[in-house]
Design a protein around this motif. Structure first.
Motif, PDB file in Angstrom:
ATOM      1  N   MET A  74       0.955  -1.108   0.062  1.00 49.58           N
ATOM      2  CA  MET A  74       0.021   0.080   0.082  1.00 49.58           C
ATOM      3  C   MET A  74       0.981   1.172   0.157  1.00 49.58           C
ATOM      4  SD  MET A  74      -3.191   1.175   2.472  1.00 49.58           S
ATOM      5  CE  MET A  74      -3.997  -0.315   2.233  1.00 49.58           C
ATOM      6  N   SER A  75       0.754   2.129  -0.917  1.00 48.21           N
ATOM      7  CA  SER A  75       1.562   3.215  -0.945  1.00 48.21           C
ATOM      8  C   SER A  75       1.169   4.331   0.177  1.00 48.21           C
ATOM      9  CB  SER A  75       1.291   4.200  -2.581  1.00 48.21           C
ATOM     10  OG  SER A  75      -0.169   4.731  -2.221  1.00 48.21           O
ATOM     11  N   ASP A  76       1.848   5.356   0.430  1.00 49.31           N
ATOM     12  CA  ASP A  76       1.598   6.440   1.395  1.00 49.31           C
ATOM     13  C   ASP A  76       0.401   7.178   1.091  1.00 49.31           C
ATOM     14  OD1 ASP A  76       3.977   5.463   2.662  1.00 49.31           O
ATOM     15  OD2 ASP A  76       5.270   7.502   1.784  1.00 49.31           O
ATOM     16  N   ALA A  77       0.139   7.334  -0.330  1.00 48.25           N
ATOM     17  CA  ALA A  77      -1.222   8.037  -0.473  1.00 48.25           C
ATOM     18  C   ALA A  77      -2.382   7.211   0.180  1.00 48.25           C
ATOM     19  CB  ALA A  77      -1.168   8.489  -1.734  1.00 48.25           C
ATOM     20  N   HIS A  78      -2.523   5.800  -0.344  1.00 45.89           N
ATOM     21  CA  HIS A  78      -3.309   5.004  -0.002  1.00 45.89           C
ATOM     22  C   HIS A  78      -3.565   4.704   1.611  1.00 45.89           C
ATOM     23  CE1 HIS A  78      -2.493   3.713  -4.118  1.00 45.89           C
ATOM     24  NE2 HIS A  78      -4.146   3.200  -4.127  1.00 45.89           N
ATOM     25  N   ALA A 126      -5.039   8.022   2.920  1.00 44.95           N
ATOM     26  CA  ALA A 126      -6.838   8.031   2.813  1.00 44.95           C
ATOM     27  C   ALA A 126      -7.179   7.035   3.795  1.00 44.95           C
ATOM     28  CB  ALA A 126      -6.835   7.691   1.129  1.00 44.95           C
ATOM     29  N   LEU A 127      -6.781   5.824   3.648  1.00 47.76           N
ATOM     30  CA  LEU A 127      -7.374   5.078   4.656  1.00 47.76           C
ATOM     31  C   LEU A 127      -7.377   5.547   6.076  1.00 47.76           C
ATOM     32  CD1 LEU A 127      -8.551   2.263   5.539  1.00 47.76           C
ATOM     33  CD2 LEU A 127      -6.288   1.185   5.424  1.00 47.76           C
ATOM     34  N   SER A 128      -6.236   5.961   6.636  1.00 43.63           N
ATOM     35  CA  SER A 128      -6.221   6.622   7.884  1.00 43.63           C
ATOM     36  C   SER A 128      -7.185   7.630   8.033  1.00 43.63           C
ATOM     37  CB  SER A 128      -4.581   7.080   8.178  1.00 43.63           C
ATOM     38  OG  SER A 128      -3.865   6.036   8.283  1.00 43.63           O
ATOM     39  N   THR A 177     -12.031  -0.299   1.554  1.00 39.43           N
ATOM     40  CA  THR A 177     -11.476  -0.614   0.335  1.00 39.43           C
ATOM     41  C   THR A 177     -11.025   0.965  -0.194  1.00 39.43           C
ATOM     42  OG1 THR A 177     -12.710  -2.395  -0.305  1.00 39.43           O
ATOM     43  CG2 THR A 177     -11.604  -1.268  -2.192  1.00 39.43           C
ATOM     44  N   VAL A 178      -9.841   0.870  -0.388  1.00 42.77           N
ATOM     45  CA  VAL A 178      -9.269   2.419  -0.904  1.00 42.77           C
ATOM     46  C   VAL A 178      -8.996   2.071  -2.572  1.00 42.77           C
ATOM     47  CG1 VAL A 178      -7.279   3.811  -0.912  1.00 42.77           C
ATOM     48  CG2 VAL A 178      -7.692   2.541   0.967  1.00 42.77           C
ATOM     49  N   SER A 179      -9.555   3.183  -3.220  1.00 38.49           N
ATOM     50  CA  SER A 179      -9.534   3.344  -4.628  1.00 38.49           C
ATOM     51  C   SER A 179      -8.030   3.339  -5.068  1.00 38.49           C
ATOM     52  CB  SER A 179     -10.309   4.308  -5.233  1.00 38.49           C
ATOM     53  OG  SER A 179      -9.627   5.712  -4.945  1.00 38.49           O
ATOM     54  N   GLN A 180      -7.901   2.921  -6.544  1.00 37.85           N
ATOM     55  CA  GLN A 180      -6.722   2.815  -7.030  1.00 37.85           C
ATOM     56  C   GLN A 180      -5.956   4.166  -7.088  1.00 37.85           C
ATOM     57  OE1 GLN A 180      -6.547   1.215 -11.098  1.00 37.85           O
ATOM     58  NE2 GLN A 180      -4.497   1.022 -11.022  1.00 37.85           N
ATOM     59  N   ASP A 181      -6.423   5.303  -7.424  1.00 39.62           N
ATOM     60  CA  ASP A 181      -6.084   6.378  -7.268  1.00 39.62           C
ATOM     61  C   ASP A 181      -5.825   7.180  -5.836  1.00 39.62           C
ATOM     62  OD1 ASP A 181      -8.569   7.386  -6.599  1.00 39.62           O
ATOM     63  OD2 ASP A 181      -9.192   8.434  -8.442  1.00 39.62           O
ATOM     64  N   ALA A 182      -6.394   6.374  -4.744  1.00 40.83           N
ATOM     65  CA  ALA A 182      -6.191   6.861  -3.359  1.00 40.83           C
ATOM     66  C   ALA A 182      -7.034   8.443  -3.085  1.00 40.83           C
ATOM     67  CB  ALA A 182      -4.768   7.002  -3.193  1.00 40.83           C
ATOM     68  N   ARG A 183      -8.065   8.262  -3.900  1.00 43.53           N
ATOM     69  CA  ARG A 183      -8.958   9.687  -3.657  1.00 43.53           C
ATOM     70  C   ARG A 183     -10.123   9.361  -3.094  1.00 43.53           C
ATOM     71  NH1 ARG A 183      -9.556  12.950  -8.891  1.00 43.53           N
ATOM     72  NH2 ARG A 183     -10.386  14.496  -7.455  1.00 43.53           N
ATOM     73  N   SER A 184     -10.726   7.848  -2.913  1.00 41.01           N
ATOM     74  CA  SER A 184     -11.773   7.420  -2.352  1.00 41.01           C
ATOM     75  C   SER A 184     -11.346   6.294  -1.577  1.00 41.01           C
ATOM     76  CB  SER A 184     -12.671   7.386  -3.389  1.00 41.01           C
ATOM     77  OG  SER A 184     -13.123   8.233  -4.081  1.00 41.01           O
ATOM     78  N   VAL A 185     -12.187   6.359  -0.397  1.00 43.45           N
ATOM     79  CA  VAL A 185     -12.070   5.113   0.287  1.00 43.45           C
ATOM     80  C   VAL A 185     -13.740   4.758   0.468  1.00 43.45           C
ATOM     81  CG1 VAL A 185     -11.685   4.214   2.840  1.00 43.45           C
ATOM     82  CG2 VAL A 185     -10.163   5.993   1.825  1.00 43.45           C
ATOM     83  N   PHE A 186     -13.950   3.132   0.456  1.00 41.03           N
ATOM     84  CA  PHE A 186     -15.283   2.973   0.623  1.00 41.03           C
ATOM     85  C   PHE A 186     -15.195   2.149   1.891  1.00 41.03           C
ATOM     86  CE2 PHE A 186     -14.438   3.530  -3.762  1.00 41.03           C
ATOM     87  CZ  PHE A 186     -15.756   3.734  -4.304  1.00 41.03           C
TER      88      PHE A 186
END
Length: 151
Positions: free
Chosen positions: A1-5, A8-10, A81-90
């Motif tokens: 998981m990238s830092d951006a992901h 967003a999750l945090s 679930t974090v979107s591929q672009d890390a702009r949305s979290v479900f």
């Protein structure tokens, strides 16, 4: 998981921790000034959203009404679930919400979509069965009444 992901999750996890903790100020700290919460599934069965809380102040009216109206707000069986672009979290979860004053137990199935930008939450989509909520017979809060008048 990238830092951006992870960021967003945090952010989404912090939002739900504050929401469940009935901590409006904790929620407020995570929101952008233009934040919006939309509850798109309408009790009327129409494509128009049931509630739209537009702007941080209006969103906070909704958050405060939930905190004031319910003794317990819990989302169980969380799956993020974090979107591929890390702009949305479900978040998929089962709600277990209680109001002892009104002797109400409210259970629903939720899907939330949290949109993030610049380290803040800009949009929350709250999907749940509107019939389960409507069956509680709770009168709209001031924020909810304003959110319906907007649509």
């Amino acid at each position: 998981m990238s830092d951006a992901h992870q960021d967003a999750l945090s952010l989404a996890q912090a939002f739900f921790a504050a929401f469940e903790g009935r901590d409006p100020e904790g929620v407020a700290a995570l929101l952008a000034p233009e934040a919006n919460i939309t509850i798109p599934l309408s009790i009327e069965g129409t494509p128009e959203p049931w509630y739209v809380f537009d702007g941080k102040e209006h969103v906070m009216g909704y958050i405060r009404s939930v905190a004031a109206g319910f003794d317990r707000v819990a989302f169980l069986d969380k799956v993020y679930t974090v979107s591929q672009d890390a702009r949305s979290v479900f978040l998929q979860a089962n709600g277990d919400i209680l109001s002892t004053a009104e002797k109400l137990v409210y259970r629903n199935v939720y899907i939330f979509k949290i949109d993030v930008e610049g380290g803040k939450i800009v949009k929350v989509w709250e999907y749940a069965n509107p019939v389960a909520y409507a069956n509680l017979g709770i009168q709209d809060s001031e924020a909810e009444a304003a959110a319906q008048a907007r649509t």
